[in-house]
Design a protein around this motif. Structure first.
Motif, PDB file in Angstrom:
ATOM      1  N   VAL A 100       0.854  -1.187   0.000  1.00  0.00           N
ATOM      2  CA  VAL A 100       0.000   0.000   0.000  1.00  0.00           C
ATOM      3  C   VAL A 100       0.896   1.246   0.000  1.00  0.00           C
ATOM      4  O   VAL A 100       1.806   1.349   0.828  1.00  0.00           O
ATOM      5  N   ARG A 101       0.654   2.148  -0.933  1.00  0.00           N
ATOM      6  CA  ARG A 101       1.534   3.312  -1.080  1.00  0.00           C
ATOM      7  C   ARG A 101       1.149   4.401  -0.078  1.00  0.00           C
ATOM      8  O   ARG A 101       0.057   4.977  -0.157  1.00  0.00           O
ATOM      9  N   ALA A 102       2.071   4.675   0.829  1.00  0.00           N
ATOM     10  CA  ALA A 102       1.803   5.645   1.901  1.00  0.00           C
ATOM     11  C   ALA A 102       1.421   7.006   1.324  1.00  0.00           C
ATOM     12  O   ALA A 102       0.449   7.623   1.756  1.00  0.00           O
ATOM     13  N   ASN A 103       2.167   7.483   0.350  1.00  0.00           N
ATOM     14  CA  ASN A 103       1.910   8.818  -0.189  1.00  0.00           C
ATOM     15  C   ASN A 103       0.513   8.932  -0.798  1.00  0.00           C
ATOM     16  O   ASN A 103      -0.166   9.936  -0.615  1.00  0.00           O
TER      17      ASN A 103
END
Lengths: 249, 294
Positions: B181-184
């Motif tokens: 899952v991409r934090a940004n």
């Protein structure tokens, strides 16, 4: 080691938290298709080793190479895309999300929605208890069921390397039997496995090769069958720490 | 009877407004453990956008307010909060105060601190009759907007891929990242959504009060924040419920208290808040996963 480059190469790895050095210059290799165990007492630095490979902790020194490419400097969320999946210590399932949602998150990096659906169904046939509870919050599962879910979730990324951190921790012996039977299946499916365990007997039974870790270093390594019978095993598992404690007092 | 229905509708409408504000705060806290007091300035700047665009067609004004609030939310995340992502919650909280003060003072510098009148959607101020009860149209619109946004947000979180990622990140951010899952992305979406909610609240509050002023957002946010706390910090249903209760409660007290006590209705609200926290310190609907981290 064979002539072709191993899938995972760790060289000179150092992990430090503040003043505490958890991993002191480790070298480790895992060949494609191999199951490698790292055994050692609590606090030996096993989790730190896996965390550094997974990108959770930045190493102070050393290099991790996976499938020929260095892993250093890539973002935590990109590691799984390279083909490394982690079943962390304590499982870390999403308790408020349903079982199915947990599995779906395992496939976050995949774009083949149809195949993901198929793989989720396959996971359900492999773990009937998860199928029964697919729409329940994962927090309602028992410890053993949560461990199954954490492993199934990791497999949904279709990893080339599966890393497991203490999969037997806190589980009843009967449940541990189930988890290890599952590891044998995963192994025979051709997934490369790096397993970290305090339970040396279990780890040796499933692994091809074993490293004995103590005080942040490998004290002994070799073929799993030989290691289990090696007279130096106990000294390697406990010795370094005892010596250190004796020196400190 | 008519009076009672009017009071209830009024309470529900003000409750909706605070529920939307609390949700905006709760969304950000969920993924970042940041109590974003600068959320108030999103509301304020959206209101000033309405002022700047007054005279334009209403959809243009609303679109402008939404665009400004969303962009400002993304900008504050990028400039102020992303560099502090791994800092502890206290540092994040203080930096949110800094962002809030900076934007407020900047606004005072540019447009002055005096409140300005803005006659936005005056038609909504009319009385209308529903089932034989005279009600203000705005109150009904506020309730409808509240319900629509609540349903839409729930759908987004439950039925979309990004929503699933946000829920996972809110429970255990590091594990979500381990799974890819991409934090940004997750954090940017949370800020964009909070901007959208702030713009909606801003439009409704401007219609209701007919004025804009630099401190309008902060006043709302402080009350709404109390709502997120009694609802259970980190839990979105908790934020919505807590915000609603605080807003509705203060209107009910205003209506039901004897006249000479009305000036102290806020004190009564806070006594209730203290009582709730005494008996349920984790909030009415506690969040999961606030402690556990890898």
């Amino acid at each position: 080691m064979s002539a072709i480059a191993p899938l995972l190469v760790v060289s000179g790895l150092v992990v430090r938290y503040g003043a505490v050095t958890a991993v002191r210059g480790l070298n480790l290799e895992v060949a494609d298709g191999e199951t490698v165990g790292v055994v050692g007492p609590n606090g030996a630095g096993k989790t730190s080793l896996l965390s550094a490979i997974a990108g959770i902790v930045p190493p102070l020194a050393g290099l991790v190479t996976f499938a020929g490419a260095p892993l250093s400097g890539i973002a935590l969320e990109d590691v799984v895309g390279r083909g490394i999946a982690l079943v962390p210590e304590g499982r870390h399932i999403f308790a408020a999300l349903t079982v199915r949602e947990n599995l779906l998150l395992g496939a976050t990096v995949r774009r083949d929605a149809e195949a993901v659906r198929y793989d989720i169904e396959r996971a359900f046939s492999m773990f009937p208890i998860l199928a029964e509870r697919r729409h329940q919050p994962a927090g309602q599962l028992s410890g053993g069921e949560q461990q199954q879910l954490a492993i199934a979730r990791a497999l949904l990324s279709r990893p080339r390397l599966l890393m497991l951190d203490e999969p037997s921790l806190g589980l009843a012996p009967k449940i541990v039997d189930q988890i290890y039977a599952l590891l044998h299946t995963i192994k025979s499916d051709g997934v490369t496995v790096l397993l970290v365990e305090q339970n040396a007997e279990r780890a040796c039974a499933v692994s091809d090769r074993v490293y004995v870790m103590s005080g942040g270093e490998f004290a002994l390594s070799g073929n799993a069958r030989d290691i289990a019978r090696d007279p130096r095993f106990d000294a390697a598992y406990f010795g370094v720490r005892m010596r250190e404690q004796a020196g400190a007092s | 009877m008519e009076r009672l229905v009017q009071i209830v509708v009024d309470a529900v409408s003000v409750g909706s407004l605070y529920a939307l504000t609390a949700l905006g705060i709760g969304l950000i806290f969920g993924v970042m453990r940041l109590i974003n007091f600068a959320h108030g300035e999103l509301i304020t700047l959206a209101a000033y956008t309405l002022l700047a665009l007054s005279g334009m067609p209403v959809p243009v004004m609303i679109f402008g307010a939404v665009a400004v609030a969303v962009l400002l939310a993304l900008l504050t995340e990028r400039a102020a909060f992303r560099p502090l992502r791994n800092a502890d919650p206290t540092t994040l909280l203080i930096s949110s105060f800094a962002v809030s003060f900076f934007l407020q003072k900047l606004l005072i510098l540019v447009v002055g601190s005096r409140l300005k009148g803005l006659d936005f959607l005056p038609a909504l101020g009319r009385q209308t009759e529903l089932f034989g009860v005279r009600l203000q149209l705005l109150q009904i619109v506020t309730i409808v907007v509240g319900i629509v946004l609540l349903v839409a947000l729930t759908w987004f979180l439950k039925a979309t891929r990004l929503g699933l990622h946000m829920r996972a990140a809110a429970e255990d951010f590091r594990m979500a990242r381990v799974l890819g899952v991409r934090a940004n992305n997750v954090i940017a979406v949370a800020f964009a959504l909070s901007g959208l909610l702030a713009a909606a609240v801003s439009c409704l509050i401007v219609v209701q009060t007919g004025v804009v002023q630099p401190r309008m957002g902060l006043q709302l946010v402080i009350i709404a924040f109390v709502g997120t706390v009694i609802g259970g910090l980190g839990s979105l249903p908790g934020a919505a419920l807590g915000g609603f209760l605080v807003g509705a409660g203060s209107i009910l007290l205003q209506a039901l208290l004897p006249p000479d006590l009305r000036a102290f209705r806020e004190a009564f609200v806070f006594v209730a808040v203290v009582a709730i926290l005494l008996f349920r310190p984790q909030g009415l609907i506690p969040a999961r996963g606030l402690r556990e981290r890898i």
